[in-house]
Write a protein that holds these residues in place. Sequence first.
Motif, mmCIF file in Angstrom:
data_model
loop_
_atom_site.group_PDB
_atom_site.id
_atom_site.type_symbol
_atom_site.label_atom_id
_atom_site.label_comp_id
_atom_site.label_asym_id
_atom_site.label_seq_id
_atom_site.Cartn_x
_atom_site.Cartn_y
_atom_site.Cartn_z
ATOM 1 N N LEU A 192 0.834 -1.199 0.000
ATOM 2 C CA LEU A 192 0.000 0.000 0.000
ATOM 3 C C LEU A 192 0.871 1.253 0.000
ATOM 4 N N ALA A 193 1.948 1.238 0.762
ATOM 5 C CA ALA A 193 2.870 2.379 0.763
ATOM 6 C C ALA A 193 3.444 2.608 -0.636
ATOM 7 N N LYS A 194 3.760 1.526 -1.344
ATOM 8 C CA LYS A 194 4.269 1.654 -2.712
ATOM 9 C C LYS A 194 3.226 2.291 -3.630
ATOM 10 N N LEU A 195 1.953 1.926 -3.438
ATOM 11 C CA LEU A 195 0.895 2.488 -4.272
ATOM 12 C C LEU A 195 0.724 3.977 -4.001
ATOM 13 N N TYR A 196 0.844 4.370 -2.729
ATOM 14 C CA TYR A 196 0.793 5.803 -2.421
ATOM 15 C C TYR A 196 1.940 6.533 -3.117
ATOM 16 N N ARG A 197 3.140 5.964 -3.016
ATOM 17 C CA ARG A 197 4.297 6.638 -3.617
ATOM 18 C C ARG A 197 4.175 6.733 -5.136
ATOM 19 N N ALA A 198 3.555 5.730 -5.741
ATOM 20 C CA ALA A 198 3.493 5.675 -7.204
ATOM 21 C C ALA A 198 2.355 6.509 -7.789
ATOM 22 N N CYS A 199 1.407 6.958 -6.953
ATOM 23 C CA CYS A 199 0.283 7.711 -7.499
ATOM 24 C C CYS A 199 0.671 9.177 -7.682
ATOM 25 N N ASP A 200 -0.119 9.870 -8.490
ATOM 26 C CA ASP A 200 0.109 11.288 -8.736
ATOM 27 C C ASP A 200 -0.933 12.172 -8.051
ATOM 28 N N LEU A 201 -2.135 11.642 -7.919
ATOM 29 C CA LEU A 201 -3.196 12.321 -7.179
ATOM 30 C C LEU A 201 -3.919 11.282 -6.332
ATOM 31 N N PHE A 202 -4.545 11.752 -5.257
ATOM 32 C CA PHE A 202 -5.361 10.864 -4.435
ATOM 33 C C PHE A 202 -6.764 11.446 -4.330
ATOM 34 N N VAL A 203 -7.768 10.575 -4.383
ATOM 35 C CA VAL A 203 -9.161 11.010 -4.310
ATOM 36 C C VAL A 203 -9.892 10.187 -3.257
ATOM 37 N N SER A 204 -10.566 10.868 -2.342
ATOM 38 C CA SER A 204 -11.459 10.218 -1.371
ATOM 39 C C SER A 204 -12.875 10.704 -1.623
ATOM 40 N N THR A 205 -13.812 9.777 -1.798
ATOM 41 C CA THR A 205 -15.190 10.139 -2.125
ATOM 42 C C THR A 205 -16.174 9.658 -1.059
ATOM 43 N N SER A 206 -15.715 9.460 0.181
ATOM 44 C CA SER A 206 -16.579 8.979 1.253
ATOM 45 C C SER A 206 -17.715 9.961 1.540
ATOM 46 N N TRP A 207 -18.847 9.415 1.943
ATOM 47 C CA TRP A 207 -19.974 10.256 2.341
ATOM 48 C C TRP A 207 -19.800 10.769 3.762
ATOM 49 N N GLY A 208 -19.053 10.032 4.574
ATOM 50 C CA GLY A 208 -18.814 10.433 5.955
ATOM 51 C C GLY A 208 -17.554 9.768 6.466
ATOM 52 N N GLU A 209 -16.850 10.420 7.374
ATOM 53 C CA GLU A 209 -15.640 9.857 7.966
ATOM 54 C C GLU A 209 -15.471 10.382 9.384
ATOM 55 N N GLY A 210 -14.935 9.519 10.269
ATOM 56 C CA GLY A 210 -14.559 9.987 11.596
ATOM 57 C C GLY A 210 -13.298 10.826 11.538
ATOM 58 N N LEU A 211 -12.391 10.446 10.644
ATOM 59 C CA LEU A 211 -11.156 11.193 10.391
ATOM 60 C C LEU A 211 -10.838 11.180 8.901
ATOM 61 N N GLY A 212 -10.741 9.991 8.324
ATOM 62 C CA GLY A 212 -10.391 9.880 6.912
ATOM 63 C C GLY A 212 -8.922 9.567 6.740
ATOM 64 N N TYR A 213 -8.541 8.357 7.190
ATOM 65 C CA TYR A 213 -7.139 7.925 7.159
ATOM 66 C C TYR A 213 -6.487 8.008 5.775
ATOM 67 N N PRO A 214 -7.077 7.414 4.724
ATOM 68 C CA PRO A 214 -6.355 7.331 3.444
ATOM 69 C C PRO A 214 -5.918 8.686 2.896
ATOM 70 N N ALA A 215 -6.805 9.678 2.952
ATOM 71 C CA ALA A 215 -6.416 10.996 2.433
ATOM 72 C C ALA A 215 -5.268 11.586 3.239
ATOM 73 N N LEU A 216 -5.306 11.392 4.546
ATOM 74 C CA LEU A 216 -4.229 11.888 5.407
ATOM 75 C C LEU A 216 -2.920 11.164 5.105
ATOM 76 N N GLN A 217 -2.988 9.859 4.872
ATOM 77 C CA GLN A 217 -1.788 9.103 4.496
ATOM 78 C C GLN A 217 -1.231 9.601 3.169
ATOM 79 N N ALA A 218 -2.122 9.866 2.207
ATOM 80 C CA ALA A 218 -1.665 10.374 0.909
ATOM 81 C C ALA A 218 -0.957 11.711 1.072
ATOM 82 N N MET A 219 -1.489 12.577 1.927
ATOM 83 C CA MET A 219 -0.814 13.855 2.198
ATOM 84 C C MET A 219 0.589 13.613 2.735
ATOM 85 N N ALA A 220 0.719 12.653 3.671
ATOM 86 C CA ALA A 220 2.029 12.378 4.261
ATOM 87 C C ALA A 220 3.026 11.917 3.209
#
Length: 359
Positions: free
Chosen positions: A247-275
Amino acid sequence: MHIAFILSSLRLSGGVILVVELANRLATHGHIVTLVTPRQTIDAEMRQKLQPTITVLESHAGLPASFNPFGLAYLVASLAWRAPADAVLVATHTPTTLPVLLSSWLKRQKRLWLLMDYPEMFRTRPVEKFLLKHAPRWFSTIVAISKPLADEVQSRAGGQVAVMRPGLGLSIESQAQPDWATPCDAPRILYVGDDRARKGLDEFLQAMQKVQSIHPDVRAVIVCKNPCQIGYNINHELHLRPSDADLAKLYRACDLFVSTSWGEGLGYPALQAMAFGKPVVVTDSGGVYDYAEHGVNALIVPAQDAEAVANAVLQLLDDAALRTRLLVNGQQAAAAYEWNKAAATFESVLNGLTQASSR
């Protein structure tokens, strides 16, 4: 101190990963840590992530195959019975508030709620929806994983509501800042989630269909924890339940990240992509406002609006300066989420809870 986390399962989910990470650090700090979960709900993969000193207890009852009041009552009683009598009890999911309350009333234990849930989770589940609304009044201490969650529950809480911002859950290695002066020939746009409606996979796929009509070389990279049906004719690749390293490799290899959740307590994936230094598009899903600021470190669009998602992606593909601003500010925002700080906050709340009981 003995701390017992009451779980709905020990299976892969953002909430379970959070509990495992927190439990490991509390165990490292010398606490006795126990996880209590329904029978036959333990994934070997998740069990292996736990420190060897952590005890996992299964209740005699498993999860009912369907909604059954008697089966659910038996499960609540079974989880309460398995909860260690000398432990501070931690509810980790709205349904686990019931066994925590029952056990603490019967055994005179201290209790708190590690709040990660949000109303959208229970749109079609009236029992859990009722508990999320009313159970906070029975907890003198609630620890929320984001400020939006804390603000939302404060008026219904029976006492203190603290905020514990968790760590990122993946090893984020330093890397050279991406060069966005020239867009990639075939940009990779990453989605991480599953096929539950509230995770917005369908909206992501619709958005990618529009994006690819304008930029045919764009590739959608979809990560799901379970088999997903991709019912759209789009250029994509699908990754099922990748390891943390993959999963870390996929984050590094992407150029943009998109989260389309209707609701989140925090929203881990988008925060990981930012990191990982990736520009992100997120929906206005509640918890993301703990770290996302529109136009500063993310583009925020309405939930359940595939057209808005597509337009935001197209804007980023065409604006190098915006991409650079978002990724730089996003990395700075993600740096505030660190597990040692989270564990220290949680321990401080626990110490305050136990000290108050001794007065």
